[in-house]
Design a protein around this motif. Structure first.
Motif, PDB file in Angstrom:
ATOM      1  N   ALA A 282       0.819  -1.731   0.018  1.00 42.85           N
ATOM      2  CA  ALA A 282      -0.132   0.340   0.347  1.00 42.85           C
ATOM      3  C   ALA A 282       1.100   1.831  -0.004  1.00 42.85           C
ATOM      4  N   ALA A 283       0.306   2.520  -0.771  1.00 48.60           N
ATOM      5  CA  ALA A 283       1.525   3.205  -0.730  1.00 48.60           C
ATOM      6  C   ALA A 283       0.138   4.305  -1.287  1.00 48.60           C
ATOM      7  N   PRO A 284       0.788   5.533  -0.720  1.00 48.28           N
ATOM      8  CA  PRO A 284      -0.646   6.938  -1.114  1.00 48.28           C
ATOM      9  C   PRO A 284      -0.289   6.963  -2.119  1.00 48.28           C
ATOM     10  N   LEU A 285      -1.790   7.342  -2.808  1.00 53.56           N
ATOM     11  CA  LEU A 285      -2.603   7.665  -4.503  1.00 53.56           C
ATOM     12  C   LEU A 285      -3.199   8.558  -4.552  1.00 53.56           C
ATOM     13  N   ASP A 286      -3.287   9.384  -5.718  1.00 57.24           N
ATOM     14  CA  ASP A 286      -4.371   9.888  -5.793  1.00 57.24           C
ATOM     15  C   ASP A 286      -5.391   9.456  -6.414  1.00 57.24           C
ATOM     16  N   LEU A 287      -6.507   8.613  -6.415  1.00 53.19           N
ATOM     17  CA  LEU A 287      -8.163   7.935  -7.823  1.00 53.19           C
ATOM     18  C   LEU A 287      -8.069   8.290  -8.720  1.00 53.19           C
ATOM     19  N   ALA A 288      -8.021   9.875  -8.544  1.00 47.07           N
ATOM     20  CA  ALA A 288      -7.949  10.351  -9.932  1.00 47.07           C
ATOM     21  C   ALA A 288      -7.580  10.051 -10.889  1.00 47.07           C
ATOM     22  N   GLU A 289      -5.870  10.145 -10.559  1.00 46.14           N
ATOM     23  CA  GLU A 289      -5.047   9.686 -11.418  1.00 46.14           C
ATOM     24  C   GLU A 289      -5.069   7.964 -12.456  1.00 46.14           C
ATOM     25  N   VAL A 290      -5.041   7.677 -10.748  1.00 51.69           N
ATOM     26  CA  VAL A 290      -5.308   6.353 -11.157  1.00 51.69           C
ATOM     27  C   VAL A 290      -6.242   5.788 -12.587  1.00 51.69           C
ATOM     28  N   VAL A 291      -7.689   6.414 -12.143  1.00 53.12           N
ATOM     29  CA  VAL A 291      -9.067   6.379 -12.760  1.00 53.12           C
ATOM     30  C   VAL A 291      -8.489   6.413 -14.304  1.00 53.12           C
ATOM     31  N   SER A 292      -7.740   8.110 -14.111  1.00 56.82           N
ATOM     32  CA  SER A 292      -7.301   8.557 -15.439  1.00 56.82           C
ATOM     33  C   SER A 292      -6.495   7.219 -16.574  1.00 56.82           C
ATOM     34  N   ARG A 293      -5.567   7.138 -15.223  1.00 51.97           N
ATOM     35  CA  ARG A 293      -4.917   5.441 -16.507  1.00 51.97           C
ATOM     36  C   ARG A 293      -5.665   4.477 -17.532  1.00 51.97           C
ATOM     37  N   ALA A 294      -6.271   4.487 -16.314  1.00 51.90           N
ATOM     38  CA  ALA A 294      -7.350   3.242 -16.345  1.00 51.90           C
ATOM     39  C   ALA A 294      -8.496   3.773 -17.734  1.00 51.90           C
ATOM     40  N   LEU A 295      -8.260   4.435 -18.044  1.00 54.11           N
ATOM     41  CA  LEU A 295     -10.065   5.619 -19.104  1.00 54.11           C
ATOM     42  C   LEU A 295      -8.185   5.666 -20.450  1.00 54.11           C
ATOM     43  N   ALA A 296      -7.440   6.200 -20.329  1.00 53.77           N
ATOM     44  CA  ALA A 296      -6.271   6.775 -21.092  1.00 53.77           C
ATOM     45  C   ALA A 296      -6.799   6.163 -22.410  1.00 53.77           C
ATOM     46  N   PHE A 297      -6.325   4.499 -23.002  1.00 56.55           N
ATOM     47  CA  PHE A 297      -6.937   4.527 -23.571  1.00 56.55           C
ATOM     48  C   PHE A 297      -7.996   3.057 -23.961  1.00 56.55           C
ATOM     49  N   ARG A 298      -8.740   3.640 -23.261  1.00 59.68           N
ATOM     50  CA  ARG A 298      -9.856   3.009 -23.757  1.00 59.68           C
ATOM     51  C   ARG A 298     -10.968   3.618 -24.583  1.00 59.68           C
ATOM     52  N   GLU A 299     -11.510   2.864 -25.486  1.00 64.88           N
ATOM     53  CA  GLU A 299     -13.006   3.464 -26.175  1.00 64.88           C
ATOM     54  C   GLU A 299     -13.903   2.113 -26.214  1.00 64.88           C
ATOM     55  N   LEU A 300     -14.989   2.844 -26.129  1.00 63.87           N
ATOM     56  CA  LEU A 300     -16.387   1.938 -25.001  1.00 63.87           C
ATOM     57  C   LEU A 300     -16.867   2.050 -27.206  1.00 63.87           C
ATOM     58  N   ASP A 301     -17.301   0.732 -27.004  1.00 62.73           N
ATOM     59  CA  ASP A 301     -17.579   0.281 -28.247  1.00 62.73           C
ATOM     60  C   ASP A 301     -19.179   0.448 -28.067  1.00 62.73           C
ATOM     61  N   GLY A 302     -19.714   1.477 -28.084  1.00 65.53           N
ATOM     62  CA  GLY A 302     -21.068   1.427 -28.691  1.00 65.53           C
ATOM     63  C   GLY A 302     -22.062   2.785 -27.178  1.00 65.53           C
ATOM     64  N   PRO A 303     -21.698   2.860 -25.517  1.00 68.77           N
ATOM     65  CA  PRO A 303     -21.820   4.210 -24.893  1.00 68.77           C
ATOM     66  C   PRO A 303     -20.980   4.600 -24.479  1.00 68.77           C
ATOM     67  N   ARG A 304     -21.607   6.175 -24.560  1.00 69.79           N
ATOM     68  CA  ARG A 304     -20.220   7.377 -23.606  1.00 69.79           C
ATOM     69  C   ARG A 304     -19.707   7.006 -22.847  1.00 69.79           C
ATOM     70  N   LEU A 305     -18.485   7.553 -23.051  1.00 76.05           N
ATOM     71  CA  LEU A 305     -17.960   7.785 -21.425  1.00 76.05           C
ATOM     72  C   LEU A 305     -17.805   9.270 -21.175  1.00 76.05           C
ATOM     73  N   LEU A 306     -18.812   9.254 -19.992  1.00 75.28           N
ATOM     74  CA  LEU A 306     -18.234  10.163 -19.347  1.00 75.28           C
ATOM     75  C   LEU A 306     -17.568  10.783 -17.453  1.00 75.28           C
ATOM     76  N   PRO A 307     -15.945  10.981 -17.946  1.00 75.26           N
ATOM     77  CA  PRO A 307     -15.384  11.037 -16.771  1.00 75.26           C
ATOM     78  C   PRO A 307     -15.661  12.410 -15.859  1.00 75.26           C
ATOM     79  N   THR A 308     -16.183  12.407 -15.323  1.00 75.39           N
ATOM     80  CA  THR A 308     -15.299  13.890 -14.332  1.00 75.39           C
ATOM     81  C   THR A 308     -14.374  13.426 -13.164  1.00 75.39           C
ATOM     82  N   LEU A 309     -13.395  13.985 -12.952  1.00 70.17           N
ATOM     83  CA  LEU A 309     -12.839  13.435 -11.630  1.00 70.17           C
ATOM     84  C   LEU A 309     -11.223  14.578 -10.996  1.00 70.17           C
ATOM     85  N   HIS A 310     -12.237  14.569 -10.071  1.00 69.04           N
ATOM     86  CA  HIS A 310     -11.464  15.513  -8.941  1.00 69.04           C
ATOM     87  C   HIS A 310     -10.482  14.727  -8.160  1.00 69.04           C
ATOM     88  N   ASP A 311      -9.304  15.414  -7.583  1.00 70.03           N
ATOM     89  CA  ASP A 311      -8.667  15.145  -7.087  1.00 70.03           C
ATOM     90  C   ASP A 311      -8.897  13.791  -5.686  1.00 70.03           C
TER      91      ASP A 311
END
Length: 352
Positions: A208-237
């Motif tokens: 376990a280490a300190p992290l920013d949940l917004a950064e982790v989610v941003s990495r998970a979404l970086a190369f992801r393209e949904l096939d059909g539904p629209r992706l609506l991210p709102t990321l705060h620290d």
């Protein structure tokens, strides 16, 4: 044969030794003292003063008896106090010896002590709980793997047997059979990866280490393209502590599940932020109506709505939400799922 110096014996000497030394000093000092009187003047022919020493003939035997009694009392009290002091340690040792692969549910339990022994008991209880979770995860992993891998292996064997049994099979038919076997192999590889992720999440967080949940989610979404539904991210620290790789896997599985169980023209909403000082992740999707009594079962491995067990690979293996729950439990995060009005699911993960 050497005598075993137990901790209780050592503590007895530690308690009794200083007590005896102090008592011996207190009894010896009066014996060494003497009253001296010197006349005001000097006697003729005698330049040395006359000294008078007063002693008590019965003081030495009395001091010896007192010291012996003090020694016995000090040793007895030291033995009793050491036993009382070490009683929690004995309880911890006896319980730890009783722990085994078939009795991992036993715990030391809450203690009224608020000292180092209490902290040790709580720490060991947490260790026993993690060991139990690890063994349980291992058993579930073996059971799920053996059950789910049996179907593709049987399909591969049947496909090869049918193809080889036909002496007139053409090269195109053999190539088609080989392609199907490769597809089944890739399916098995994805299943094994999912099972390994599930098992890793259930075993707990080791780094376990300190992290920013917004950064982790941003990495998970970086190369992801949904096939059909629209992706609506709102990321705060949203700062928190945990295993970044496992949390990223949690996010990916939530988004995959939200995309898979959606409707035409639907959407997937991803939010991060702070709720009452705690990092929070929300993934919400449009989709079919989810009965409230189905929610808990959906987070079990190889399950889907309608009370059916997932047996095909068309829509995955039913491990996505099970992985999410395992990783949330490993981080001691609060996981809540509620059906959306009009269809779909809202999953909220609140980290500590």
């Amino acid at each position: 044969m050497s005598t075993r110096w137990t901790l209780r014996r050592q503590l007895t000497l530690l308690y009794a030794g200083p007590f005896l030394i102090s008592g011996a000093v207190l009894l010896t000092v009066p014996l060494l003292g003497a009253s001296q009187t010197v006349p005001a003047g000097t006697f003729p022919g005698n330049s040395e003063p006359h000294v008078t020493v007063e002693t008590h003939s019965n003081a030495v035997p009395l001091a010896g008896v007192s010291l012996a009694v003090m020694a016995v009392v000090a040793v007895v009290l030291g033995w009793f106090i050491a036993g009382r002091f070490l009683r929690p340690i004995r309880r911890i040792v006896d319980t730890a010896r009783d722990i085994s692969a078939t009795n991992l549910h036993r715990r030391l339990g809450p203690t009224a002590r608020r000292d180092e022994f209490g902290e040790l008991a709580d720490t060991l209880d947490d260790l026993f709980a993690r060991l139990e979770a690890s063994f349980a995860a291992q058993r579930r992993f073996v059971a799920n793997a053996s059950h789910e891998l049996r179907t593709p292996l049987t399909a591969q064997r049947a496909l090869l047997q049918v193809t080889l049994a036909d002496p007139e099979a053409t090269s195109e038919e053999l190539r088609a059979a080989a392609d199907e076997v490769l597809a089944l192999g890739e399916s098995q590889a994805r299943l094994i990866d999912s099972l390994l992720t599930l098992a890793t999440g259930e075993q707990g967080v080791e780094h376990a280490a300190p992290l920013d949940l917004a950064e982790v989610v941003s990495r998970a979404l970086a190369f992801r393209e949904l096939d059909g539904p629209r992706l609506l991210p709102t990321l705060h620290d949203a700062p928190t502590t945990g295993d970044a790789d496992l949390i990223e896997s949690l996010v990916a599985n939530l988004i995959d599940n939200a995309e898979k169980h959606n409707v035409a023209g639907g959407s997937v909403t991803v939010l991060t932020g702070m709720t009452d000082g705690r990092a929070t992740l929300v993934v919400e999707n449009t989709g079919p109506v989810v009965p409230p009594d189905e929610l808990d079962r959906l987070f079990q491995p190889f399950q889907r709505m309608g009370g059916q067990r997932v047996r095909t690979t068309k829509d995955g293996y039913g491990l996505g939400l099970a992985i999410v729950r395992a990783i949330a439990d490993a981080h001691r995060a609060d996981l809540a799922a509620t059906p959306r009005e009009g269809g779909g699911l809202r999953v909220t993960v609140t980290f500590r």
